[in-house]
Motif scaffolding. Structure first.
Motif, mmCIF file in Angstrom:
data_model
loop_
_atom_site.group_PDB
_atom_site.id
_atom_site.type_symbol
_atom_site.label_atom_id
_atom_site.label_comp_id
_atom_site.label_asym_id
_atom_site.label_seq_id
_atom_site.Cartn_x
_atom_site.Cartn_y
_atom_site.Cartn_z
ATOM 1 N N GLN A 23 0.827 -1.201 0.000
ATOM 2 C CA GLN A 23 0.000 0.000 0.000
ATOM 3 C C GLN A 23 0.865 1.256 0.000
ATOM 4 N N MET A 65 2.693 1.678 -3.420
ATOM 5 C CA MET A 65 1.794 2.158 -4.470
ATOM 6 C C MET A 65 1.478 3.641 -4.303
ATOM 7 N N ASP A 102 5.889 4.897 -10.579
ATOM 8 C CA ASP A 102 6.007 4.382 -11.943
ATOM 9 C C ASP A 102 7.279 4.832 -12.653
ATOM 10 N N ALA A 111 -8.631 -5.014 -4.284
ATOM 11 C CA ALA A 111 -8.312 -3.810 -5.058
ATOM 12 C C ALA A 111 -6.816 -3.534 -5.072
ATOM 13 N N LEU A 112 -6.154 -3.729 -3.926
ATOM 14 C CA LEU A 112 -4.717 -3.486 -3.863
ATOM 15 C C LEU A 112 -3.964 -4.542 -4.654
ATOM 16 N N GLU A 134 -4.100 -3.549 -8.242
ATOM 17 C CA GLU A 134 -3.234 -2.410 -8.561
ATOM 18 C C GLU A 134 -1.778 -2.846 -8.682
ATOM 19 N N ARG A 154 -1.230 -4.614 -11.914
ATOM 20 C CA ARG A 154 -1.288 -3.695 -13.050
ATOM 21 C C ARG A 154 -0.028 -2.847 -13.171
ATOM 22 N N ARG A 155 0.557 -2.433 -12.066
ATOM 23 C CA ARG A 155 1.613 -1.420 -12.114
ATOM 24 C C ARG A 155 3.019 -1.953 -11.873
#
Length: 510
Positions: A257, A260, A266, A286-287, A290, A293-294
């Protein structure tokens, strides 16, 4: 015998694996912190010097060697050198109170304690029977056996103790979990396909935590490189991961968390990552999504417990529709769900999680009754460990955790037991009755919150009581809030109804 031969065999010790790696890839970095590093050849020599010094000091096979320090190259050498000598490594939490630490040292019977400067000072006013060796240089170097020393060989059996971890404890005798060489061998072996042989593994959780050891030990067992952080900082973690071209990591959800949330996350080059894992605390769907995805590389969530039992794994990258689960049992791991009477529940129903696998604790140190209470046996006499959680399997065999049967609080990946906090809180003269529950926290996942019934006639505010209590608790245990209450909600048999207090917290927050 080569490292590969050992890894393909039925059983090998981690010290033997490290010795084989020292012969075959001696110049590869084995472990590094932010100040220095050790190759496999240097680590092997350091382990020999530690083991020889322990034997010189009369510390025998099977005895505990306590360690109380921040993560470092020296810490790793002592931990592994103790195991090479046939001793049982007992890493302790610096966040525990000095009184609790003294109780742990006495409980494990360690004749020697390795501590860094800060932690040695914290114990200065405690009655500690162990001899204290400073882990910081040059004191540590002076204690070591001379360069080139070799210990007397010891025969290590699979059932012998590898390490002793303490789950918690601020009052009375803390509960020590004994983990065997067989259990650690199972942890190393189950990572055969994880690429640890060429790994650069970022370790930012402390070495006294099983969460850390299940990545730290397999990395060294397979011949990879471990990069240690003394204290987690999100930006510094990203800088080190980029600089070392890290490939593997184990992080607790609150760390994901915070990473992110780094504004320029990024912009860091994390393309070298192949495997990221997580455990120890609830990880929101949800975390997980993320992170997938990242952040390049697979994300795998593990569910299990320090005591062993069984573990599940969820490849979040492969099963995006199962992020609300903790995955399926790992190969060789078996999970049953039972009701209050110890009978298995029908498919699809919720029950208490019990599990068995090759990776199970020997028992709680010196606490046979507590060990028996943690066990469940099926009709054929097979031994399972109670996980203390309630869950159910979906139609595809993925485990969904519903709630904790026990009132364990997990804050920042650390286990906090309300009974320990309640025992301290109850000592304040203004407290007639009390209870502690876990409240949701964006920063920590959960945080302890207390409720108490005030004694009439004692003039102390809730904040004064909270500060008094926190001064007597470990850093990770401290109450984030304390509320006076006229009466604790109880069931007909007198049990405090913590669910009602959680609802009250929601009302306070609103």
């Amino acid at each position: 015998m080569t490292a590969r031969d050992l890894l393909l065999g039925e059983f090998a010790t981690l010290p033997d694996l490290i010795a084989a790696h020292a012969q075959e890839r001696g110049e590869r970095t084995a472990v590094a912190d932010e100040q220095r590093s050790m190759t496999y050849a240097a680590l092997d020599r350091a382990m020999d010097r530690v083991a020889a010094a322990l034997q010189r000091d009369g510390i025998g096979q099977g005895q505990a060697v306590a360690i109380l320090a921040a993560s470092s190259v020296e810490y790793a050498a002592v931990f592994l050198g103790a195991v090479r000598a046939g001793c049982v490594a007992a890493p302790l939490s610096p966040s525990a109170t000095p009184e609790a630490l003294a109780a742990m040292i006495a409980d494990c019977g360690a004749p020697i304690l390795f501590a860094d400067a800060d932690n040695a000072e914290a114990l200065r006013h405690q009655s500690v029977t162990a001899g204290i060796v400073r882990l910081d240089l040059p004191a540590f170097e002076a204690w070591l056996a001379p360069p080139g020393s070799r210990p007397q060989p010891v025969a290590i059996r699979p059932q012998d103790g590898f390490n002793l971890l303490y789950s918690s404890g601020t009052t009375g005798v803390p509960k020590g979990i004994v983990q065997s060489h067989a259990m650690r061998w199972a942890h190393i072996g189950r990572n055969a396909a994880s690429g640890f042989d060429e790994a650069v593994t970022m370790i930012s959780t402390p070495l006294y935590s099983n969460t850390t050891l299940v990545s730290f030990l397999p990395t060294l067992g397979w011949g990879g490189t471990v990069v240690l952080m003394k204290k987690f900082d999100a930006r510094r973690y990203l800088e080190l991961a980029q600089a070392h071209r890290a490939t593997h990591t184990m992080l607790v959800p609150v760390q994901y968390q915070r990473l992110m949330a780094v504004p320029d996350f990024d912009s860091f080059d994390l393309s070298s990552f192949r495997l990221k894992t997580s455990t120890s605390a609830p990880f929101s769907a949800a975390l997980k999504a993320e992170v997938v995805r990242r952040w390049p590389g697979l994300l795998v969530e593990f569910y299990g417990m320090t005591e062993g039992g069984a573990s599940t794994g969820l490849n979040a990258s492969m099963f995006p529709d199962k992020l609300h689960t903790v995955g399926q049992p790992l190969p060789g791991h078996e999970i049953r769900l039972i009701d209050e009477d110890g009978r298995e529940v029908p498919p699809g129903e919720t029950g208490e999680v019990v599990g068995r696998s090759p990776a199970m604790m020997t028992g709680y140190h010196g606490r046979a009754e507590a060990t028996r209470e943690a066990e469940w046996h099926d009709s054929e006499g097979n031994r399972y460990i109670r996980h203390g959680d309630l869950g159910r399997f979906d139609a595809d065999g993925f485990l969904i955790l519903m709630d904790r049967k026990k009132d364990l609080i997990i804050s920042g990946g650390f286990n906090i037991y309300p009974v320990d906090l309640e025992a301290v809180l109850r000592e304040h003269p203004a407290v007639a009755e009390c209870t502690v529950i876990g409240a949701p926290s964006e920063a920590w996942g959960e945080t302890p919150v207390g409720f108490y019934v005030p004694h009439t006639g004692v003039g102390a505010s809730a904040e004064e009581v909270r500060e008094w209590t926190n001064a007597r608790l470990g850093k990770t245990q401290r109450l984030s809030a304390l509320y006076p209450i006229e009466e604790l909600p109880r069931s007909a048999i007198g049990k405090v109804l913590k669910r009602e207090l959680r609802e009250r917290l929601k009302e306070i927050a609103a």
